[in-house]
Design an enzyme around this catalytic site. Structure first.
Site, PDB file in Angstrom:
ATOM      1  CG  HIS A 197      -2.024  -1.007   1.131  1.00 64.66           C
ATOM      2  ND1 HIS A 197      -1.793  -2.362   1.174  1.00 64.66           N
ATOM      3  CD2 HIS A 197      -3.381  -0.857   1.026  1.00 64.66           C
ATOM      4  CE1 HIS A 197      -2.936  -3.011   1.087  1.00 64.66           C
ATOM      5  NE2 HIS A 197      -3.920  -2.130   1.000  1.00 64.66           N
ATOM      6  CG  HIS A 239       2.625  -3.555   6.202  1.00 62.39           C
ATOM      7  ND1 HIS A 239       3.279  -4.487   5.429  1.00 62.39           N
ATOM      8  CD2 HIS A 239       1.411  -3.362   5.626  1.00 62.39           C
ATOM      9  CE1 HIS A 239       2.497  -4.850   4.422  1.00 62.39           C
ATOM     10  NE2 HIS A 239       1.356  -4.176   4.524  1.00 62.39           N
TER      11      HIS A 239
END
Length: 283
Positions: A197, A239
């Site tokens: 992303h 993440h």
């Protein structure tokens, strides 16, 4: 007299009794059996008569039973400065990433905002951007617009394939080791490093700012959107901080590569004609 005294001594000796006669007899098997009671070093020298006395031979049984330990189980007694620094940075990265995952679960401290954060993260997903670019390309009527959209589509595909390959190679899991969603599997965004992303948001921001005429407030909002998309993945616990940072850097490299191999309008029209099955090069 001396003979009688000798007989008397033999008769009085305890070792001459029948139950102790075996102690005076030689061991069965000859010299080999007696040699088994020697020291291990003497036995080795006896088995290898041609070997010099100063050279020590390792036992064969010890070499068979010896097994090398895995590298991760061995303790480094003198680690290098770079190894210590890298281990410290990774520990700090994991600790901070876990502490920032405030929306990892509904029971987390910011669990009530999890739906909004997930919606923000979805705006940086690859599937909506790829399908949205295809729809805009289908409805575009200008050569300049089609040129920009074709290159944008190639940049998105490059980002998806590169990030998926790096994630498959590194196979790093997130700080909370959460199972990927269905859309993540479709976009091949399964592992943690690098953050897909963040890479996509960075590439899109650079691309749109370079090829679209936008007012200053819109430029600021676009940059803020890319930053929030990367942060949302950390807050959701998907993440690490290093994953998002490397994702931003990788997205910038993708934009630079696309600008270097920018496809001209004629090539874009050929690709569009091939995609719509209306390409006739012989006519």
């Amino acid at each position: 007299m001396p003979v009688n005294r000798a007989r008397m001594r033999d008769r009085n000796n305890v070792l001459n009794r029948p139950e102790f006669l075996s102690l005076n007899q030689p061991l069965r098997g000859g010299p080999e059996a007696r040699g088994s009671t020697r020291r291990p070093g003497a036995a080795r020298r006896h088995s290898c008569p041609n070997q010099p006395e100063g050279v020590q031979q390792e036992p064969v049984e010890g070499t068979k039973d010896r097994k090398e330990l895995p590298e991760e189980d061995c303790m480094q007694l003198n680690p290098s400065f770079g190894g210590i620094a890298m281990s410290s940075l990774l520990a700090i990265d994991i600790c901070m990433s876990k502490s920032l995952g405030v929306c990892a679960y509904t029971t987390s401290s910011w669990g009530s905002m999890r739906s909004m954060v997930k919606l923000l993260a979805f705006t940086g997903h690859g599937i909506p951007w790829v399908f949205g670019t295809l729809i805009c390309l289908y409805r575009s009527n200008t050569l300049a617009g089609q040129e920009v959209l074709v290159n944008l589509l190639l940049a998105l595909l490059l980002d998806v394939m590169t990030v998926a390959g790096m994630q498959k190679l590194v196979k790093r899991k997130g700080p909370w080791e959460m199972a990927p969603s269905f859309f993540d599997y479709m976009a091949m965004d399964v592992y943690s490093f690098p953050a897909a992303h963040a890479s996509r948001a960075s590439m899109l921001v650079k691309f749109l700012l370079a090829h679209l005429v936008l007012a200053f407030p819109l430029r600021v909002l676009l940059i803020l959107w890319a930053f929030l998309v990367g942060v949302s993945r950390i807050i959701l616990g998907r993440h690490h901080l290093s994953d998002v940072g490397c994702g931003f850097a990788l997205g910038y490299l993708h934009y630079t590569l696309v600008e270097m191999v920018w496809l001209p309008s004629s090539t874009c029209q050929t690709l569009i004609a091939m995609g719509t099955l209306s390409w006739s090069p012989l006519l």
